[in-house]
Scaffold this motif. Structure first.
Motif, PDB file in Angstrom:
ATOM      1  N   SER A   1       0.832  -1.206   0.000  1.00 32.59           N
ATOM      2  CA  SER A   1       0.000   0.000   0.000  1.00 32.59           C
ATOM      3  C   SER A   1       0.868   1.257   0.000  1.00 32.59           C
ATOM      4  O   SER A   1       0.392   2.337  -0.336  1.00 32.59           O
ATOM      5  CB  SER A   1      -0.908   0.015   1.228  1.00 32.59           C
ATOM      6  OG  SER A   1      -0.136   0.163   2.418  1.00 32.59           O
ATOM      7  N   PHE A   2       2.136   1.110   0.419  1.00 29.57           N
ATOM      8  CA  PHE A   2       3.068   2.215   0.593  1.00 29.57           C
ATOM      9  C   PHE A   2       2.552   3.212   1.634  1.00 29.57           C
ATOM     10  O   PHE A   2       2.840   4.411   1.568  1.00 29.57           O
ATOM     11  CB  PHE A   2       3.372   2.914  -0.742  1.00 29.57           C
ATOM     12  CG  PHE A   2       3.923   1.980  -1.777  1.00 29.57           C
ATOM     13  CD1 PHE A   2       5.189   1.441  -1.635  1.00 29.57           C
ATOM     14  CD2 PHE A   2       3.159   1.611  -2.871  1.00 29.57           C
ATOM     15  CE1 PHE A   2       5.698   0.558  -2.581  1.00 29.57           C
ATOM     16  CE2 PHE A   2       3.638   0.731  -3.822  1.00 29.57           C
ATOM     17  CZ  PHE A   2       4.917   0.205  -3.673  1.00 29.57           C
ATOM     18  N   LEU A   3       1.760   2.686   2.582  1.00 31.47           N
ATOM     19  CA  LEU A   3       1.296   3.470   3.720  1.00 31.47           C
ATOM     20  C   LEU A   3       2.023   2.961   4.956  1.00 31.47           C
ATOM     21  O   LEU A   3       2.016   1.756   5.242  1.00 31.47           O
ATOM     22  CB  LEU A   3      -0.223   3.329   3.899  1.00 31.47           C
ATOM     23  CG  LEU A   3      -1.087   3.778   2.723  1.00 31.47           C
ATOM     24  CD1 LEU A   3      -2.567   3.506   3.004  1.00 31.47           C
ATOM     25  CD2 LEU A   3      -0.871   5.256   2.406  1.00 31.47           C
ATOM     26  N   GLU A   4       2.643   3.861   5.681  1.00 32.95           N
ATOM     27  CA  GLU A   4       3.463   3.488   6.830  1.00 32.95           C
ATOM     28  C   GLU A   4       2.673   2.667   7.847  1.00 32.95           C
ATOM     29  O   GLU A   4       1.523   2.968   8.139  1.00 32.95           O
ATOM     30  CB  GLU A   4       4.019   4.751   7.503  1.00 32.95           C
ATOM     31  CG  GLU A   4       5.065   4.464   8.563  1.00 32.95           C
ATOM     32  CD  GLU A   4       5.676   5.730   9.128  1.00 32.95           C
ATOM     33  OE1 GLU A   4       6.515   5.613  10.034  1.00 32.95           O
ATOM     34  OE2 GLU A   4       5.319   6.825   8.673  1.00 32.95           O
TER      35      GLU A   4
ATOM     36  N   ARG B   1       2.051  10.334  -6.332  1.00 32.40           N
ATOM     37  CA  ARG B   1       3.133  10.887  -7.151  1.00 32.40           C
ATOM     38  C   ARG B   1       3.929  11.944  -6.381  1.00 32.40           C
ATOM     39  O   ARG B   1       5.140  12.103  -6.606  1.00 32.40           O
ATOM     40  CB  ARG B   1       2.578  11.472  -8.442  1.00 32.40           C
ATOM     41  CG  ARG B   1       1.972  10.416  -9.368  1.00 32.40           C
ATOM     42  CD  ARG B   1       1.506  10.988 -10.695  1.00 32.40           C
ATOM     43  NE  ARG B   1       2.642  11.416 -11.495  1.00 32.40           N
ATOM     44  CZ  ARG B   1       2.848  12.660 -11.894  1.00 32.40           C
ATOM     45  NH1 ARG B   1       2.003  13.623 -11.533  1.00 32.40           N
ATOM     46  NH2 ARG B   1       3.899  12.963 -12.633  1.00 32.40           N
ATOM     47  N   ASN B   2       3.260  12.662  -5.470  1.00 29.96           N
ATOM     48  CA  ASN B   2       3.940  13.719  -4.716  1.00 29.96           C
ATOM     49  C   ASN B   2       4.612  13.217  -3.446  1.00 29.96           C
ATOM     50  O   ASN B   2       5.605  13.812  -2.998  1.00 29.96           O
ATOM     51  CB  ASN B   2       2.947  14.828  -4.349  1.00 29.96           C
ATOM     52  CG  ASN B   2       2.573  15.684  -5.545  1.00 29.96           C
ATOM     53  OD1 ASN B   2       3.295  15.732  -6.541  1.00 29.96           O
ATOM     54  ND2 ASN B   2       1.440  16.358  -5.462  1.00 29.96           N
ATOM     55  N   LYS B   3       4.087  12.132  -2.874  1.00 25.13           N
ATOM     56  CA  LYS B   3       4.558  11.730  -1.554  1.00 25.13           C
ATOM     57  C   LYS B   3       5.193  10.339  -1.507  1.00 25.13           C
ATOM     58  O   LYS B   3       5.661   9.920  -0.451  1.00 25.13           O
ATOM     59  CB  LYS B   3       3.393  11.772  -0.559  1.00 25.13           C
ATOM     60  CG  LYS B   3       2.780  13.165  -0.406  1.00 25.13           C
ATOM     61  CD  LYS B   3       1.632  13.180   0.579  1.00 25.13           C
ATOM     62  CE  LYS B   3       1.035  14.585   0.715  1.00 25.13           C
ATOM     63  NZ  LYS B   3      -0.087  14.635   1.686  1.00 25.13           N
TER      64      LYS B   3
ATOM     65  N   ASP C   1      -3.422  11.670   2.289  1.00 25.89           N
ATOM     66  CA  ASP C   1      -3.996  13.008   2.477  1.00 25.89           C
ATOM     67  C   ASP C   1      -3.599  13.608   3.829  1.00 25.89           C
ATOM     68  O   ASP C   1      -3.463  14.817   3.971  1.00 25.89           O
ATOM     69  CB  ASP C   1      -5.523  12.967   2.439  1.00 25.89           C
ATOM     70  CG  ASP C   1      -6.065  12.191   1.268  1.00 25.89           C
ATOM     71  OD1 ASP C   1      -5.743  10.982   1.170  1.00 25.89           O
ATOM     72  OD2 ASP C   1      -6.817  12.776   0.471  1.00 25.89           O
ATOM     73  N   ASP C   2      -3.454  12.706   4.819  1.00 29.88           N
ATOM     74  CA  ASP C   2      -3.226  13.164   6.203  1.00 29.88           C
ATOM     75  C   ASP C   2      -1.757  13.327   6.531  1.00 29.88           C
ATOM     76  O   ASP C   2      -1.404  13.767   7.634  1.00 29.88           O
ATOM     77  CB  ASP C   2      -3.835  12.155   7.187  1.00 29.88           C
ATOM     78  CG  ASP C   2      -5.316  11.916   6.917  1.00 29.88           C
ATOM     79  OD1 ASP C   2      -6.007  12.907   6.653  1.00 29.88           O
ATOM     80  OD2 ASP C   2      -5.746  10.753   6.942  1.00 29.88           O
ATOM     81  N   LEU C   3      -0.867  13.007   5.573  1.00 31.59           N
ATOM     82  CA  LEU C   3       0.557  13.125   5.817  1.00 31.59           C
ATOM     83  C   LEU C   3       1.032  14.533   5.457  1.00 31.59           C
ATOM     84  O   LEU C   3       0.637  15.104   4.430  1.00 31.59           O
ATOM     85  CB  LEU C   3       1.342  12.099   4.988  1.00 31.59           C
ATOM     86  CG  LEU C   3       1.019  10.620   5.290  1.00 31.59           C
ATOM     87  CD1 LEU C   3       1.803   9.713   4.351  1.00 31.59           C
ATOM     88  CD2 LEU C   3       1.314  10.277   6.737  1.00 31.59           C
ATOM     89  N   THR C   4       1.860  15.103   6.310  1.00 30.83           N
ATOM     90  CA  THR C   4       2.356  16.450   6.045  1.00 30.83           C
ATOM     91  C   THR C   4       3.708  16.394   5.372  1.00 30.83           C
ATOM     92  O   THR C   4       4.395  15.392   5.390  1.00 30.83           O
ATOM     93  CB  THR C   4       2.468  17.221   7.364  1.00 30.83           C
ATOM     94  OG1 THR C   4       3.304  16.485   8.288  1.00 30.83           O
ATOM     95  CG2 THR C   4       1.112  17.435   7.962  1.00 30.83           C
TER      96      THR C   4
END
Length: 295
Positions: free
Chosen positions: A68-71, A141-143, A292-295
């Motif tokens: 998922s590439f979500l931590e 693409r941005n993160k 979305d919630d990652l800064t």
């Protein structure tokens, strides 16, 4: 030759099973001497191939992983979303089922750092949003370094969307998948969001049969064409002797036939995933955030 076997035990498609049942054929012996039925009974009833545990272990090591590439979440999903396995995401509204499904329809395209896979997204509840999908692609693409060199339109083209409105259309879709996959060797993930909705309008006596047929065929196609299966499921309230209780829809019939169940929940924009059932690892849970919630 085991002619006393029931036809339902053979690896037949749903349409073949329905057609034979409507003609009154229930046992293998019923069609053995029937010229009007074009089935290779010898091939269908032969004993399955035998493999050693070591062979299975070697095959498992070569299976492609879906990330998922979500931590934190990938640690939990490692070894879960694998070819031939059926995984369920279950949770209350707002728990992130559809959002995570959309994320995985994108992230599952990455195989060994290359945008080389496609996904299939079957929507039954009209919750699919193209604009939301584009937002998620933009965030990836941005993160996420794995996506920065890939074109947004190319990523969109790799998500094959199918809209389903009834159980009849879902069964027909599974028949179509068998033909579709013959010309697609790079599908990594098939998503059905949600499995619950088309079954709501079925007679209670038919649900068990439909659930068994759908999951069995998805598992068979997943093994045959090397893709993982993800189904989303709702929660429902039941009233028992000890009061009301919120439980996954489709109850025990569904629980016993799927490979993995992951409970999703959300509180104050903090999402949590918990493994309730898994064929490859022990129950565990983690907290995670969407891009979305990652800064």
């Amino acid at each position: 030759m085991p002619f006393s076997r029931e036809l339902s035990s053979l690896p037949l498609t749903l349409s073949q099973q329905k057609c034979l049942s409507e003609k009154g054929f229930l046992m293998v012996n019923d069609i053995n001497n029937c010229d009007s039925v074009e089935l290779n009974i010898v091939e269908l009833t032969k004993a399955p191939a035998t493999k050693t545990a070591f062979q299975l272990f070697e095959e498992e090591k070569k299976m492609r992983e879906i990330y998922s590439f979500l931590e934190n979440l990938d640690d939990l999903l490692k070894g879960v979303l694998r070819p031939g396995l059926v995984t369920e995401f279950v949770g209350l509204p707002g728990s992130g089922r559809t959002q995570l499904s959309l994320h995985l329809s994108i992230s599952a395209q990455i195989i060994e750092y290359s945008l080389s896979a496609e996904t299939i997204y079957i929507c039954t509840n009209m919750d699919f949003s193209v604009s939301r999908l584009r937002e998620i692609i933009h965030n990836y693409r941005n993160k996420c370094i794995h996506f920065k060199d890939f074109n947004e339109d190319d990523i969109m083209k790799n998500v094959n969307f199918i809209n389903i409105m009834s159980i009849k259309e879902l069964l027909e879709c599974l028949e179509y998948l068998n033909e579709f996959m013959k010309n697609k060797s790079n599908v990594s993930l098939v998503i059905i969001d949600s499995i619950t909705y088309p079954l709501r309008f079925c007679e209670k006596s038919e649900k068990t049969s439909y659930i068994s047929s759908i999951v069995t065929q998805l598992r068979y196609l997943g093994e045959l064409y090397n893709f993982a299966v993800l189904l989303t499921n709702d929660m429902t309230t039941i009233v028992g002797p000890n009061g009301s209780e919120v439980v996954p829809s489709l109850r025990d019939t569904f629980y016993h036939i799927i490979n993995n169940r992951i409970l999703l929940s959300q509180k104050n924009n903090n999402f949590q995933a918990e493994i309730l059932k898994c064929s490859t690892k022990f129950p565990t849970k983690c907290s995670f955030k969407f891009l979305d919630d990652l800064t």
